[in-house]
Design a protein around this motif. Structure first.
Motif, PDB file in Angstrom:
ATOM      1  N   UNK A 102      -2.570   4.527 -11.587  1.00  6.05           N
ATOM      2  CA  UNK A 102      -3.254   3.441 -12.297  1.00  6.05           C
ATOM      3  C   UNK A 102      -2.500   3.072 -13.563  1.00  6.05           C
ATOM      4  N   UNK A 103      -2.016   4.082 -14.275  1.00  5.03           N
ATOM      5  CA  UNK A 103      -1.255   3.822 -15.500  1.00  5.03           C
ATOM      6  C   UNK A 103       0.044   3.084 -15.205  1.00  5.03           C
ATOM      7  N   UNK A 109       0.861  -1.193   0.000  1.00  2.00           N
ATOM      8  CA  UNK A 109       0.000   0.000   0.000  1.00  2.00           C
ATOM      9  C   UNK A 109       0.886   1.228   0.000  1.00  2.00           C
ATOM     10  N   UNK A 110       0.666   2.116  -0.952  1.00  3.90           N
ATOM     11  CA  UNK A 110       1.382   3.383  -0.996  1.00  3.90           C
ATOM     12  C   UNK A 110       0.371   4.496  -0.750  1.00  3.90           C
ATOM     13  N   UNK A 148      -7.209   3.779  -4.775  1.00  9.17           N
ATOM     14  CA  UNK A 148      -8.171   4.013  -3.703  1.00  9.17           C
ATOM     15  C   UNK A 148      -8.310   5.528  -3.559  1.00  9.17           C
ATOM     16  N   UNK A 149      -9.411   6.077  -3.992  1.00  6.45           N
ATOM     17  CA  UNK A 149      -9.616   7.519  -3.850  1.00  6.45           C
ATOM     18  C   UNK A 149     -10.016   7.797  -2.399  1.00  6.45           C
ATOM     19  N   UNK A 178      -0.143  -7.430  -5.052  1.00  6.64           N
ATOM     20  CA  UNK A 178      -1.018  -6.358  -5.519  1.00  6.64           C
ATOM     21  C   UNK A 178      -0.477  -5.044  -4.962  1.00  6.64           C
ATOM     22  N   UNK A 179      -0.475  -4.021  -5.791  1.00  5.74           N
ATOM     23  CA  UNK A 179       0.015  -2.707  -5.390  1.00  5.74           C
ATOM     24  C   UNK A 179      -1.180  -1.760  -5.354  1.00  5.74           C
ATOM     25  N   UNK A 180      -1.438  -1.209  -4.183  1.00  6.65           N
ATOM     26  CA  UNK A 180      -2.547  -0.270  -3.997  1.00  6.65           C
ATOM     27  C   UNK A 180      -1.977   1.129  -3.778  1.00  6.65           C
TER      28      UNK A 180
END
Length: 349
Positions: A223-224, A184-185, A230-231, A208-210
């Protein structure tokens, strides 16, 4: 032949930078080199110093510290490069021979004033010059300078001198210890470092990278780069989005840090790349203790990380150019330094 004087961009006060004519640097001992900056990327910190978000005493002091350039002169003890070589100049001044430097702790060189760096004279009390100038003196050339491989552009090399390496180190060691884990970043004001961390996590094989953030532009960029977005608008008691073994706090916002710490899984690791306040209340120490998490906050050891990041970039696993959003001539740096865009690069004509 270097002229006696040169142009240098100085921070004067928030919102005001000025080009001044100053004395050009000279070789003063055999270990030094003179480098002409050709590309200078704007560090995330530069934006907030320039617009006054991070307070600094009024200048003048030289500005700009993410530097790639060409060697124009060397002392007789310099063996790492020759005039004409294109090089990365790490933003921190480090001697390469003290105990800290030999251990890889190059942000804590004991042979110079603490926090010595280009473009940040107020941090150390010593003016080392700045990247947005005709020339800079590199006091420990053999320890500091890194040749740029031909396949890499100058803007990419400049970004690797600080922010790209900073983003990389936040996930590289945690993923080495725990391969394939989710990351998570927590994005925010350290805007390019958070995105470089996304890029590094994907490249280094995270599960998975969030990426969380409140800014649509950065969310789109993340996203790109391969993250699930996660907004989120950070608030003190906001719910978490799960528990993650590896967390990066790039928010530079107190509420963002608390969200990052509360999101760190038991026995996990959270890395903070900046201090969101000189002091903070409400840090969840009790839950951190019960979960047994590690929280690290530190400046990057720039010189110690550069070659690892260079290798990843040369292999094509990292593409720092995908984070750079705007190319600007040196001459316009004074006018556009406070532009809120994610990552600017200033290029010499």
């Amino acid at each position: 032949m270097i002229d006696n004087s040169m142009q240098q961009l100085n921070f004067i006060r928030p919102g005001t930078l000025e080009w001044h004519e100053v004395s050009a640097p000279r070789i003063e001992n055999g270990g030094q080199a003179i480098v002409k900056p050709l590309a200078v990327t704007r560090c995330d910190l530069d934006l907030y110093i320039a617009n006054g978000t991070i307070p600094m005493k009024d200048g003048p002091f030289a500005f700009g510290h993410e530097i790639a350039g060409v060697v124009v002169e060397i002392g007789d003890e310099v063996t790492c490069c020759k005039p004409g070589d294109k090089v990365i100049v790490p933003f921190q001044i480090n001697c390469g021979t003290c105990k800290n430097c030999r251990a890889g702790f190059t942000n804590g060189c004991t042979n110079v004033a603490p926090f010595s760096a280009y473009g940040l004279a107020q941090s150390s009390g010593v003016e080392w010059g700045g990247g947005l100038s005709d020339y800079i003196n590199v006091p420990f050339a053999n320890a500091m300078l890194v040749k740029i491989p031909e396949r890499l552009s100058l803007p990419v090399a400049a970004a690797i001198s600080d922010n790209a390496s900073d983003g990389y180190r936040t996930v590289a060691e945690p993923l080495r210890q725990r391969p394939g884990e989710d990351v998570l970043i927590v994005g925010g004001l350290a805007q390019s470092v958070g995105l470089f961390a996304v890029q590094a996590a994907v490249a280094l094989g995270a599960g998975r990278v969030f990426y969380s953030d409140f800014d649509n532009g950065r969310l789109k960029q993340a996203k790109a780069l391969g993250a699930e977005i996660l907004e989120r608008r950070y608030a003190r008691d906001m719910p978490t989005d799960g528990q993650f073994p590896i967390v990066v706090d790039a928010s530079n916002i107190p509420e963002g840090l608390i969200y990052a710490l509360r999101s760190t899984a038991a026995c996990g690791r959270c890395t903070g790349i900046s201090a969101p306040g000189r002091t903070m209340d409400n840090i969840p120490l009790a839950s951190m203790y019960m979960k047994g998490i590690t929280y690290e906050i530190s400046r990057v050891h720039a010189r110690a990380e550069i070659e690892k990041v260079l290798q990843c970039a040369c292999d094509g696993h990292l593409r720092p150019q995908d984070v750079i959003t705007t190319h600007v001539p040196f001459a316009q740096a004074q006018e556009v330094m406070t532009d809120p865009d994610i990552k600017l690069v200033f290029e010499a004509s």
